[in-house]
Enzyme design. Sequence first.
Site, PDB file in Angstrom:
ATOM      1  N   SER A 125       0.795   9.573   7.395  1.00  0.00           N
ATOM      2  CA  SER A 125      -0.714   9.307   7.819  1.00  0.00           C
ATOM      3  C   SER A 125      -0.462   8.505   9.069  1.00  0.00           C
ATOM      4  CB  SER A 125      -0.475   7.776   7.263  1.00  0.00           C
ATOM      5  OG  SER A 125      -1.720   7.599   7.093  1.00  0.00           O
ATOM      6  N   GLU A 127      -2.025   5.976   9.627  1.00  0.00           N
ATOM      7  CA  GLU A 127      -1.816   4.672   9.692  1.00  0.00           C
ATOM      8  C   GLU A 127      -0.473   3.667   9.808  1.00  0.00           C
ATOM      9  OE1 GLU A 127      -5.707   3.336   8.538  1.00  0.00           O
ATOM     10  OE2 GLU A 127      -3.756   1.765   8.073  1.00  0.00           O
ATOM     11  N   TYR A 148       1.116   0.929   1.961  1.00  0.00           N
ATOM     12  CA  TYR A 148       0.460   2.333   2.047  1.00  0.00           C
ATOM     13  C   TYR A 148       1.795   2.558   3.148  1.00  0.00           C
ATOM     14  CZ  TYR A 148      -2.025   6.909   2.878  1.00  0.00           C
ATOM     15  OH  TYR A 148      -1.979   7.883   3.514  1.00  0.00           O
TER      16      TYR A 148
HETATM   17  P1  GDP Z   1      -8.434   4.582   4.464  1.00  0.00           P
HETATM   18  O1  GDP Z   1      -8.234   2.950   4.720  1.00  0.00           O
HETATM   19  O2  GDP Z   1      -7.682   5.495   5.249  1.00  0.00           O
HETATM   20  O3  GDP Z   1      -7.542   4.513   3.018  1.00  0.00           O
HETATM   21  O4  GDP Z   1      -9.730   4.872   3.725  1.00  0.00           O
HETATM   22  P2  GDP Z   1     -10.861   3.668   4.056  1.00  0.00           P
HETATM   23  O5  GDP Z   1     -11.583   4.863   3.604  1.00  0.00           O
HETATM   24  O6  GDP Z   1     -10.890   2.964   2.378  1.00  0.00           O
HETATM   25  O7  GDP Z   1     -11.696   2.549   5.130  1.00  0.00           O
HETATM   26  C1  GDP Z   1     -11.491   3.174   6.409  1.00  0.00           C
HETATM   27  C2  GDP Z   1     -11.805   2.476   7.025  1.00  0.00           C
HETATM   28  O8  GDP Z   1     -12.889   1.496   6.773  1.00  0.00           O
HETATM   29  C3  GDP Z   1     -10.849   0.716   6.671  1.00  0.00           C
HETATM   30  O9  GDP Z   1     -10.456  -0.166   8.477  1.00  0.00           O
HETATM   31  C4  GDP Z   1     -11.424   0.091   6.024  1.00  0.00           C
HETATM   32  O10 GDP Z   1     -11.659  -1.530   6.583  1.00  0.00           O
HETATM   33  C5  GDP Z   1     -12.676   0.444   6.575  1.00  0.00           C
HETATM   34  N1  GDP Z   1     -14.068  -0.117   5.738  1.00  0.00           N
HETATM   35  C6  GDP Z   1     -14.980  -1.050   6.262  1.00  0.00           C
HETATM   36  N2  GDP Z   1     -15.666  -1.418   4.829  1.00  0.00           N
HETATM   37  C7  GDP Z   1     -15.314  -0.709   3.520  1.00  0.00           C
HETATM   38  C8  GDP Z   1     -16.183  -0.719   2.286  1.00  0.00           C
HETATM   39  O11 GDP Z   1     -16.979  -1.295   1.977  1.00  0.00           O
HETATM   40  N3  GDP Z   1     -14.993   0.570   1.940  1.00  0.00           N
HETATM   41  C9  GDP Z   1     -13.238   0.779   2.065  1.00  0.00           C
HETATM   42  N4  GDP Z   1     -12.533   1.366   1.885  1.00  0.00           N
HETATM   43  N5  GDP Z   1     -13.810   0.895   3.451  1.00  0.00           N
HETATM   44  C10 GDP Z   1     -14.116  -0.031   4.307  1.00  0.00           C
END
Ligand code: GDP
Length: 315
Positions: A125, A127, A148
Amino acid sequence: MRKTALICGVSGQDGALLAKLLLTKGYKVVGQTRKLQSSYPNLMKLGLIGKVDVLACDLMDKKAVKEMLLDVEPDEIYNLSGQSSVGLSFEKPLETFESHTLPVANILEVMRSEKLNARFFNAGSGECYGNSDIAIEIGMPMQPISPYAMAKASALMLVERYREIYGVYACTGVLFNHESPLRGERFVTQKIISSAVQISKGQMDKLELGNLDVIRDWGWAEEYVEAMWLMLQRDKAEDFVIATGKPYSLEDFVKATFDALGLKWLDYVSSSERYMRGNEVHSNYGNPKALKEKTGWAASLKMKGVIKKMLEGQI
Ligand code: GDP
């Protein structure tokens, strides 16, 4: 001779998409899942029920992993298993860590000790590299700031060391966000797409998100599984970034989605503390140049293309 591929984590988005790809390439596909289930929604959506041999194996259990690998005799092993949400990893740090590190350690150790003639791809990842104002490449220092990311960074190092010390054919694809209609709503893209569609139909009024300033690199998952396969077709095992290379803010993603539906996003979307993370990576995007040079792979769908395809999957 027909090749056999073992996909660990076959029930997830990437597992199901990779199974579909490998079946079209003529592979025998064996899919690992933690526990046998009565249904596999992602495999079902792709019409793969009965085409993939699904088996249950606890990847945390080295003996079970050994039995599985000796029994299946895979030519290629793809590990796409584990808890895949960064957000959820803050609530389940230990489970997330174990779910990404122990399976990798067990697979590598069986490959080494049994001298398996197999090739191993592990899903890494972006990340792991934390916040970066420049496009991330292999070799840049890792700065994991979520449970993660710590897990994925540890797995990447395990793969690197087993390759270097023991000569095991193993590599990591450092994946940046990659989406499809198979994504769960825990992920922000699916949340945005499905909410915007409901708003456009008058079934919902408002959408609350967290931090809209974050910058990510969103690609199309179906293309990313092709990159995984291409990596294992090389004589030399090497790690690569799998990304579009195009950074966009979450606000860009929201605006483009609402625009595509003829709606003004500012009328519906707000940002709430509720969805913000304790430790957030602000900017994270990859440089896919090395993969292009070595395999010819490049993402053809960038953020707007991803949104278009996701909307087609929804409406
Ligand atoms: P992941 O971070 O790779 O697991 O993917 P996500 O789709 O969960 O999140 C991507 C980005 O979107 C991150 O930086 C989150 O903080 C941001 N984000 C902003 N608002 C939201 C929300 O309502 N839900 C999620 N899941 N992410 C959010």
